[in-house]
Design a protein around this motif. Structure first.
Motif, PDB file in Angstrom:
ATOM      1  N   ARG A  70      54.447  42.210  34.073  1.00 40.44           N
ATOM      2  CA  ARG A  70      54.326  43.074  35.197  1.00 40.44           C
ATOM      3  C   ARG A  70      53.392  44.237  35.205  1.00 40.44           C
TER       4      ARG A  70
ATOM      5  N   ARG B 148      49.950  43.945  36.500  1.00 43.95           N
ATOM      6  CA  ARG B 148      49.774  43.369  37.670  1.00 43.95           C
ATOM      7  C   ARG B 148      49.834  44.328  38.639  1.00 43.95           C
TER       8      ARG B 148
ATOM      9  N   GLN C   4      49.018  43.702  42.145  1.00 41.88           N
ATOM     10  CA  GLN C   4      49.459  43.109  43.425  1.00 41.88           C
ATOM     11  C   GLN C   4      50.034  41.696  42.940  1.00 41.88           C
ATOM     12  N   PRO C   5      50.885  41.073  43.950  1.00 37.58           N
ATOM     13  CA  PRO C   5      51.378  39.898  43.752  1.00 37.58           C
ATOM     14  C   PRO C   5      50.204  38.669  43.374  1.00 37.58           C
TER      15      PRO C   5
ATOM     16  N   GLU D 257      49.216  32.008  38.704  1.00 35.93           N
ATOM     17  CA  GLU D 257      50.197  31.945  37.722  1.00 35.93           C
ATOM     18  C   GLU D 257      50.114  30.868  36.367  1.00 35.93           C
TER      19      GLU D 257
ATOM     20  N   TYR E 278      44.099  37.091  40.699  1.00 32.02           N
ATOM     21  CA  TYR E 278      45.306  36.981  41.423  1.00 32.02           C
ATOM     22  C   TYR E 278      45.268  35.646  42.394  1.00 32.02           C
ATOM     23  N   HIS E 279      44.380  35.075  42.724  1.00 31.82           N
ATOM     24  CA  HIS E 279      44.362  34.004  43.670  1.00 31.82           C
ATOM     25  C   HIS E 279      43.329  32.919  43.055  1.00 31.82           C
TER      26      HIS E 279
END
Length: 398
Positions: free
Chosen positions: A154, A157, A159-160, A166, A192-193
């Protein structure tokens, strides 16, 4: 108790051992809190551990909860902590009162973050050594404890993270690794993507095994295919199966699960560090490059079809690398990065950056190239951009 000289080294080392034992019994999120008491015994106060984020741009504190009421963040560019992280050299700054020491936290030279501690006055060499040892201990503990907690994940990170990303990050090895024999650095963007790109490596008995996978598409199914490919690759590698038969096994695994509806391009390689022999196979992937000084050349290899589509067996190719040579593998998201006017980042620009950055540390060069591809798109990525660099150690030079 201060640590003024070598005569008290055994006492200081005993305190360090006590810190390790306390950390072993503490919950993962109390790691820094657990070593704070040992720090106080040698007049070192306020230990704060900063971990770098997935983009390599920000350091986030996970210090003792009693002193961390809000999340403290420092930029990698433009801060003392960031400079320590980038150069891996300690620094000292004035504190009120005393002196603040900033120490790199790295494991097998994989840069994890920075440790900040405060001393009441300018530290001597023995105290500096003690603090540096503490930073190394924390690096080992972070690496092992992150298997039991999400608090470190966490902290990294900003951002989500998407579900596909993941899955991808759970597959990746450490982004960089170094020992006397070899240096390895990798990067996957967007962090993140990310969709279907992933890499892997392992060092076994003087041979570096490495792989780069680009799965078809950019959604969750791409991450699932990539996971199947990496899992099968590791299974073959650990069973001692050669590169050609490994590719055939990957192809069969993807075909059996997806019936030809999904595929992935794959590049697999092995580098014998003792004699410099590099072998690789190509399943529809961009060809690897070798950087020697300021010269960049392609390693040719006839491609077979991407795994999952059947086709002829792969051809094993071979070259010899000199000490200091770098093998660079990359996905098409680097060279095919497209600007608003439609121009691609291209192989010429890739070669130029690799040549100009020949003297950069491996991790910095990888970030420079991938960052250049992202900048070429004005920061708006349309495909994953992934790079893996393997450098044969200079220790083999005659």
């Amino acid at each position: 108790m201060a640590v003024p000289g070598a005569s008290e080294r055994s006492s200081a080392d005993a305190l360090l051992g006590d810190a390790i034992r306390r950390a072993q019994h503490a919950a993962p999120e109390r790691l820094v809190e657990a070593v704070a008491e040992a720090c106080g015994a040698v007049d070192v106060r306020d230990p704060v551990l900063y971990l770098v984020d997935h983009l390599g741009t920000t350091l986030t504190a996970i210090g003792p909860r009693s002193t961390t009421t809000t999340v403290a963040r420092l930029p990698v560019r433009g801060s003392v902590a960031g400079e320590v992280f980038r150069t891996q050299l300690p620094a000292e700054t004035a504190a009120a009162p005393g002196v603040q020491l900033w120490l790199p936290v790295s494991e097998s030279r994989c840069r994890l973050g920075v440790l900040a501690v405060t001393t009441p006055s300018a530290p001597g060499d023995e105290l500096r050594r003690w603090c540096a040892d503490l930073a190394e201990v924390l690096a080992q503990l972070v690496r092992t404890r992150q298997q039991y907690t999400d608090c470190f994940h966490r902290a990294r990170r900003l951002q989500p993270m998407g579900l596909a990303a993941e899955l991808q990050w759970s597959l990746l090895p450490p982004l960089d690794f170094s020992c006397d024999e070899v240096t390895i650095a990798g990067l996957v963007e967007p962090a993140y993507h990310v969709g279907g790109d992933v890499f892997d490596y392992a060092l076994d008995d003087g041979v570096v095994h490495f792989a780069l996978v680009d799965s078809m598409g950019h959604a969750l199914h791409s991450a699932i295919v990539a996971g199947l490919v990496i899992g099968t690759y590791r299974n073959c590698r650990r069973a001692g199966i050669d590169l050609v038969n490994t590719v055939e096994t990957l192809d069969s695994a993807v075909q059996e699960q997806f019936g030809g509806d999904r595929f992935a391009t794959v590049g697999l390689g092995e580098l014998d560090l003792a004699d410099g022999t590099c072998r690789w196979v190509n399943a529809g992937h961009p060809l690897p490059l070798v950087v020697r000084g300021g010269t960049v050349r392609q390693l040719p290899c006839p491609p077979r079809l991407p795994v999952g589509l059947g086709g002829e067996r792969a051809e094993l190719c071979e070259a010899t690398l000199a000490p200091g040579d770098r093998v660079v593998c990359f996905s098409d998201g680097v060279t095919e990065a497209r600007a608003r006017d439609g121009t691609h980042f291209g192989e010429d620009r890739l070669h130029e950056l690799l040549s100009d950055g020949a003297d950069l540390p491996a991790a910095d060069l990888v970030h420079t190239v991938v960052g250049g591809a992202i900048e070429h798109q004005d920061g708006v990525q349309r495909d994953d951009a992934t790079m893996l660099l393997v450098e044969r150690g200079a220790r083999y030079a005659e």
